[in-house]
Design an enzyme around this catalytic site. Sequence first.
Site, PDB file in Angstrom:
ATOM      1  N   LYS A 194       0.981  -1.013  -0.035  1.00  0.00           N
ATOM      2  CA  LYS A 194       0.093  -0.027   0.113  1.00  0.00           C
ATOM      3  C   LYS A 194       0.884   1.324  -0.074  1.00  0.00           C
ATOM      4  O   LYS A 194       0.304   2.374  -0.358  1.00  0.00           O
ATOM      5  CB  LYS A 194      -1.010   0.069   1.136  1.00  0.00           C
ATOM      6  CG  LYS A 194      -1.952  -1.039   1.166  1.00  0.00           C
ATOM      7  CD  LYS A 194      -3.119  -1.132   1.908  1.00  0.00           C
ATOM      8  CE  LYS A 194      -4.286  -1.864   1.621  1.00  0.00           C
ATOM      9  NZ  LYS A 194      -3.796  -3.450   1.804  1.00  0.00           N
TER      10      LYS A 194
HETATM   11  C1  LIG Z   1      -4.550  -4.420   1.105  1.00  0.00           C
HETATM   12  C2  LIG Z   1      -3.897  -5.630   1.064  1.00  0.00           C
HETATM   13  C3  LIG Z   1      -4.161  -6.808   0.118  1.00  0.00           C
HETATM   14  C4  LIG Z   1      -5.398  -6.531  -0.738  1.00  0.00           C
HETATM   15  O1  LIG Z   1      -5.235  -5.621  -1.799  1.00  0.00           O
HETATM   16  P1  LIG Z   1      -6.721  -4.971  -2.573  1.00  0.00           P
HETATM   17  O2  LIG Z   1      -6.144  -3.861  -3.307  1.00  0.00           O
HETATM   18  O3  LIG Z   1      -7.569  -4.615  -1.359  1.00  0.00           O
HETATM   19  O4  LIG Z   1      -7.308  -6.322  -3.432  1.00  0.00           O
HETATM   20  C5  LIG Z   1      -3.538  -7.843   0.097  1.00  0.00           C
HETATM   21  N1  LIG Z   1      -2.497  -7.998   0.891  1.00  0.00           N
HETATM   22  C6  LIG Z   1      -1.853  -7.100   1.710  1.00  0.00           C
HETATM   23  C7  LIG Z   1      -0.902  -7.415   2.694  1.00  0.00           C
HETATM   24  C8  LIG Z   1      -2.566  -5.932   1.975  1.00  0.00           C
HETATM   25  O5  LIG Z   1      -2.404  -5.005   2.647  1.00  0.00           O
END
Ligand SMILES: *Cc1c(COP(=O)(O)O)cnc(C)c1O
Length: 463
Positions: free
Chosen positions: A112
């Site tokens: 993220k």
């Molecule tokens: C947010 C997240 C996901 C999922 O990603 P999306 O874009 O919501 O599908 C998967 N793994 C981790 C570690 C995350 O923080």
Amino acid sequence: MRFISTRGRAPSLSFTDTVLTGLATDGGLYVPESLPEFSAEEIRAMAGLDYRELAFRIIQPFVGDDLSDDELRDILERSYRHFRHSAVAPLVQTDTNEWILELFHGPTLAFKDFALQFLGQLFDHLLKKRGERVVVMGATSGDTGSAAIEGCRHCDNIDIFILHPHNRVSEVQRRQMTGVLSDNVFNIALDGSFDDCQNMVKASFADQSFLPDGRRLVAVNSINWARIMAQIVYYFYAAVNLGAPDKMVNFSVPTGNFGDIFAGYLARQMGLPIDQLVIATNANDILHRCISDNDHSPRPLVHSLSPSMDIMVSSNFERLLFDLYDRDGAAVAELLADRSAPMQLDDRVLAKAREVFYSYRVDDQRTVETIRRVFEESEYLLDPHTAIGVEAARKVRKSTEQPMVCLSTAHPAKFPDAVARALPTREIPLPAHMQDLFQREERMKVLPNDLAGVQRFMAEALG
Ligand SMILES: *Cc1c(COP(=O)(O)O)cnc(C)c1O
């Protein structure tokens, strides 16, 4: 470039206005009016570029005249400056033509950071230009909150409020948020669930009259278009490093809100030769059921070893539906409006989705087994989210002749419980810049599950 709503009844917006808003007024999500396309020759010329320069080429067409080339380059430089690997998104091989794309070298150890470091810099730049100060409000079950706080902590024109469910995020996740003591950062620990947090954020966006005059809310969750856009870049980066456009490339993506994998879908629409996009889910498998059986019925939420994928309603799926329904906003609005029965996709639409999307569900036990097996095979340590992507890829890939890239969405040290179950004798130290995490002073406000109380706290903090 202009941006339009997936439900077809909100005014179109400029890039800047799209970034500085939440949902469209008709309840839809903003998407670009059209997508830039890159020719095979242009993609070939991306091989070997520095991550930031590649990001510039992918993102510039969306931004148009809203930022000069120098401004955009400067924002990108600042966004990826705090990544601890000079390749930014390095590839590691774990098996025959199986690659891990490490997206966890940012400040909070999850992918993220790619979008939220960029979003923070973008906000700061756009707001200074406008002379405006805004309020960021978001809910988190763990990873989004810390990445958003890290992205916004140095922004002069932002106050950020992040709600998390009190005592229901891991200690690493909590400390990554509450250990940031900047004056513009406010952590609210709500006596309630993640859904309660999210409902409060939704209600606050719908009626912002509690804010002091001249202030408004801006979204940092993946309904914000800029987050999706920033994630398109690493699909191109990985693919050109593995031989695209002269070779097809495949991706497996641990999926929750469908933001990350939707960025992969867009990369394909923009000209990247992708054959398979694998939607990897945990026991919360609504997207897997949707692709495999056209079953979109909700089931109770299960708390898994991969908490960042414990999601029932994937908000970005609407952006895909808009495309699959030939960008007919009225059709999407109708599909989503009827709450009397679970959504059913037309056969034609489902067939179109299945041309590129594959799906697979991996439960907790298989997650743990995969972490153990991959470590035994190659001494590579996966976090539980990434393990789900690797296992799903191995199950559904058509051949080993084309590269399969598994997106690694978090560093294993962020989820030590799952790793300890797989490899009980193995310590996984936090990276050097986080060694003192457990000694850091914490600041947060514990509040009852009451909207008026939360809004009063925010108004006073801003006053
Ligand atoms: C947010 C997240 C996901 C999922 O990603 P999306 O874009 O919501 O599908 C998967 N793994 C981790 C570690 C995350 O923080």
